[in-house]
Design a protein around this motif. Structure first.
Motif, PDB file in Angstrom:
ATOM      1  N   THR B  10       0.851  -1.190   0.000  1.00  0.00           N
ATOM      2  CA  THR B  10       0.000   0.000   0.000  1.00  0.00           C
ATOM      3  C   THR B  10       0.887   1.239   0.000  1.00  0.00           C
ATOM      4  O   THR B  10       1.986   1.221   0.548  1.00  0.00           O
ATOM      5  N   SER B  12       0.376   5.647   0.110  1.00  0.00           N
ATOM      6  CA  SER B  12      -0.445   6.853   0.129  1.00  0.00           C
ATOM      7  C   SER B  12       0.446   8.062  -0.114  1.00  0.00           C
ATOM      8  O   SER B  12       1.492   8.188   0.528  1.00  0.00           O
ATOM      9  N   SER B  85      -5.387   6.890  -8.250  1.00  0.00           N
ATOM     10  CA  SER B  85      -5.688   5.933  -7.177  1.00  0.00           C
ATOM     11  C   SER B  85      -6.233   4.647  -7.780  1.00  0.00           C
ATOM     12  O   SER B  85      -7.235   4.666  -8.522  1.00  0.00           O
ATOM     13  N   ARG B 108      -1.627  -1.005  -3.699  1.00  0.00           N
ATOM     14  CA  ARG B 108      -2.791  -0.121  -3.667  1.00  0.00           C
ATOM     15  C   ARG B 108      -2.310   1.296  -3.448  1.00  0.00           C
ATOM     16  O   ARG B 108      -1.822   1.627  -2.358  1.00  0.00           O
ATOM     17  N   THR B 110      -3.078   5.237  -3.093  1.00  0.00           N
ATOM     18  CA  THR B 110      -4.100   6.221  -2.757  1.00  0.00           C
ATOM     19  C   THR B 110      -3.486   7.604  -2.877  1.00  0.00           C
ATOM     20  O   THR B 110      -2.468   7.883  -2.232  1.00  0.00           O
ATOM     21  N   ILE B 112      -4.079  11.388  -2.080  1.00  0.00           N
ATOM     22  CA  ILE B 112      -4.917  12.198  -1.195  1.00  0.00           C
ATOM     23  C   ILE B 112      -5.013  13.620  -1.736  1.00  0.00           C
ATOM     24  O   ILE B 112      -4.007  14.276  -1.928  1.00  0.00           O
TER      25      ILE B 112
END
Lengths: 114, 113
Positions: B10, B12, B85, B108, B110, B112
């Motif tokens: 993951t 972000s 994303s 994954r 993401t 923001i």
């Protein structure tokens, strides 16, 4: 120009049943590969068909079989379904030309085994 | 057979920042390395690929680098946008062996806003 299509979109079966999934390759493509994608995982190679024959096979049992038709479309058959066969089944098409590697994926068939 | 490892699982980032995803492969015979983007409930879509005779390839905000000696390759996305994303998969294959793809486990991403 139609892309890769698959049918059905979703399927629910019970343990022990048999299922057939279908794939039509992108126009101009002659090779179809099948992949199994479990939830949260990357796709895993099942087998590949070219000239109506299975050319390569991944680490899947004989319960998984396939077929390719003269129009290059393909079927994936799974016998004696297990709960663990629940997954998204993707087919990808490509050409056998020596300079083209790209595989294009269909939208997948979501199989749920209860 | 080929084994592809992918990191991180993951990631972000703030909108506008860069994102880097790394993969390693085990089979030195692998010579084709595509990257796919998969949005929730949709098919994997090829975003960029590289062949073993090339060290780097760029397409607008996306670039891929390949180090054959170390057997690793990376995806770089600059100026990230919320639309970036998704789950990203790297893969490796051997063209002379039918080109079946061996995938990593996915990242994954993401972004923001």
């Amino acid at each position: 120009d139609a892309g890769v299509t698959q049918s059905p979109t979703h399927l629910i079966k019970t343990r022990g049943q048999q299922v057939t999934l279908r794939c039509s390759p992108k126009s101009g493509h002659d090779t179809v590969s099948w992949y199994q994608q479990a939830l949260g995982q990357g796709p895993q190679f099942i087998f590949q068909y070219y000239e109506e024959e299975e050319r390569q096979r991944g680490n899947f049992p004989d319960r998984f079989s396939g077929h390719q038709f003269p129009n290059y479309s393909s079927e994936l058959n799974v016998n004696a379904l297990l709960l663990g066969d629940s997954a998204l089944y993707l087919c990808a098409s490509s050409t056998s030309g020596s300079t083209v590697d790209t595989q294009y994926f269909g939208p997948g068939t979501r199989l749920t085994v209860l | 057979g080929e084994n592809v490892e992918q990191h991180p699982s993951t990631l972000s980032v703030q909108e506008g920042d860069s994102a880097v995803i790394k993969c390693t492969y085990s089979d030195s015979a692998s010579n084709y390395f595509p990257w796919y983007k998969q949005e929730l409930g949709k098919r994997p879509q090829l975003i960029i690929d590289i062949r073993s005779n090339v060290g780097e390839k760029k397409d607008q905000r996306i670039a891929v680098t390949l180090n054959k000696t170390a057997k690793h390759f990376s995806l770089h996305i600059t100026e990230t946008q919320p639309a970036d994303s998704a789950v990203y998969f790297c893969a490796a294959s051997i063209r002379s062996s039918g080109n079946n793809l061996f995938f990593g486990t996915g990242t994954r991403l993401t972004v923001i806003p």
